[in-house]
Design a protein around this motif. Structure first.
Motif, short mmCIF file in Angstrom:
data_model
loop_
_atom_site.label_atom_id
_atom_site.label_comp_id
_atom_site.label_asym_id
_atom_site.label_seq_id
_atom_site.Cartn_x
_atom_site.Cartn_y
_atom_site.Cartn_z
N MET A 113 -8.74 -38.65 -7.43
CA MET A 113 -8.90 -38.04 -6.18
C MET A 113 -9.24 -36.77 -5.47
O MET A 113 -7.49 -36.40 -5.65
N SER A 114 -9.72 -35.63 -5.41
CA SER A 114 -8.94 -34.60 -5.45
C SER A 114 -8.87 -34.22 -3.77
O SER A 114 -8.91 -35.46 -2.91
N THR A 115 -7.48 -33.09 -3.72
CA THR A 115 -7.82 -32.92 -2.50
C THR A 115 -8.20 -31.56 -1.57
O THR A 115 -9.30 -30.72 -2.77
N PRO A 116 -8.29 -32.07 -0.65
CA PRO A 116 -9.59 -31.47 0.45
C PRO A 116 -9.05 -30.41 0.00
O PRO A 116 -7.33 -29.46 -0.12
N PHE A 117 -9.93 -28.42 0.62
CA PHE A 117 -8.91 -27.88 0.61
C PHE A 117 -9.75 -26.88 0.59
O PHE A 117 -11.32 -27.50 1.77
N SER A 174 -23.29 -14.89 -6.58
CA SER A 174 -21.03 -14.35 -6.39
C SER A 174 -20.49 -15.50 -5.53
O SER A 174 -19.54 -15.96 -6.21
N VAL A 175 -21.18 -15.99 -4.78
CA VAL A 175 -21.09 -16.78 -3.82
C VAL A 175 -20.63 -18.51 -4.29
O VAL A 175 -20.16 -19.03 -4.45
N LYS A 176 -21.78 -18.84 -5.45
CA LYS A 176 -21.83 -20.07 -5.93
C LYS A 176 -20.65 -20.01 -7.42
O LYS A 176 -20.27 -20.63 -7.06
N ASP A 177 -20.86 -18.85 -8.02
CA ASP A 177 -19.79 -18.52 -8.84
C ASP A 177 -17.98 -18.72 -8.18
O ASP A 177 -17.32 -19.35 -8.58
N ALA A 178 -18.10 -18.22 -7.11
CA ALA A 178 -16.58 -18.00 -6.17
C ALA A 178 -16.02 -19.37 -5.99
O ALA A 178 -15.20 -20.21 -6.11
N ILE A 179 -17.28 -20.68 -5.23
CA ILE A 179 -17.46 -22.16 -4.84
C ILE A 179 -17.27 -23.14 -6.49
O ILE A 179 -16.08 -23.42 -6.55
N ALA A 180 -18.09 -22.63 -7.49
CA ALA A 180 -17.22 -23.13 -9.05
C ALA A 180 -16.41 -22.47 -8.92
O ALA A 180 -15.27 -23.56 -9.58
N LYS A 181 -15.69 -21.50 -9.70
CA LYS A 181 -13.99 -21.24 -8.99
C LYS A 181 -12.93 -21.61 -8.39
O LYS A 181 -11.94 -22.63 -8.83
N SER A 182 -13.28 -22.07 -7.13
CA SER A 182 -12.91 -23.11 -6.33
C SER A 182 -12.52 -24.44 -6.87
O SER A 182 -12.05 -24.89 -6.70
N PHE A 194 -9.40 -26.94 -6.93
CA PHE A 194 -9.08 -27.63 -6.27
C PHE A 194 -9.86 -28.59 -6.05
O PHE A 194 -9.35 -30.02 -5.69
N GLY A 195 -10.99 -28.96 -7.38
CA GLY A 195 -11.62 -30.37 -7.14
C GLY A 195 -12.60 -30.12 -6.41
O GLY A 195 -13.04 -29.15 -5.55
N ASP A 196 -13.49 -31.27 -5.83
CA ASP A 196 -15.35 -30.63 -5.57
C ASP A 196 -14.53 -31.64 -3.79
O ASP A 196 -16.37 -31.11 -3.06
N ARG A 197 -13.80 -31.55 -3.10
CA ARG A 197 -13.47 -31.91 -1.47
C ARG A 197 -13.61 -30.32 -0.82
O ARG A 197 -12.32 -30.05 -0.35
N CYS A 198 -14.67 -29.38 -0.62
CA CYS A 198 -14.08 -29.14 0.39
C CYS A 198 -14.25 -29.40 2.03
O CYS A 198 -14.79 -30.05 2.05
N ALA A 199 -12.95 -29.51 2.82
CA ALA A 199 -13.17 -29.86 3.85
C ALA A 199 -13.23 -28.52 5.21
O ALA A 199 -13.39 -28.83 5.95
N ALA A 200 -13.16 -27.90 4.61
CA ALA A 200 -13.73 -26.47 5.03
C ALA A 200 -14.24 -25.16 4.55
O ALA A 200 -13.68 -24.35 3.75
N ALA A 201 -15.06 -24.65 5.40
CA ALA A 201 -15.72 -23.07 5.06
C ALA A 201 -15.68 -22.36 6.18
O ALA A 201 -16.50 -22.07 7.23
#
Length: 113
Positions: A1-5, A65-73, A77-84
């Protein structure tokens, strides 16, 4: 499981960097700004303090550009975004970042030209 980022868009030497440093105490962070000079010092400071941070050159006025940044993130870090955090000027809208309509999202960069 990935770590939230956390993703912080609109990182500069002031508020964006401060928010990134706070989030980095708990989460790995992806710092987004058009100009790498705006996030490089914050990335170095976070890493020197033992946190995880990456900087991504991103034009938040461009959906690709935003989609690319999210993909790089997610690749880093994995697919678990805790906060934006969207720290770009514009009209005030009180709702979660990911719930913004395209028009509300676009208002953020219209003010900045």
């Amino acid at each position: 499981m990935s770590t939230p980022f956390a993703i912080i868009a609109g990182v500069g030497p002031g508020t964006g960097a401060a928010v990134a440093r706070k989030f980095s105490a708990v989460y790995p962070v992806a710092l987004l700004a058009r100009n790498p000079a705006n996030y490089e010092d914050a990335v170095k400071d976070i890493q020197a303090a033992g946190g995880k941070a990456i900087g991504i050159s991103t034009d938040v006025s461009d959906a690709k550009s935003v989609k690319d940044a999210i993909a790089k993130s997610q690749k880093e870090f994995g697919d678990r975004c805790a906060a934006a955090v969207f720290n770009v000027g514009g009209k005030f809208v009180r709702k979660p970042f990911l719930d913004l309509s395209l028009g509300e999202f676009e208002s953020g960069w219209e003010v900045n030209g």
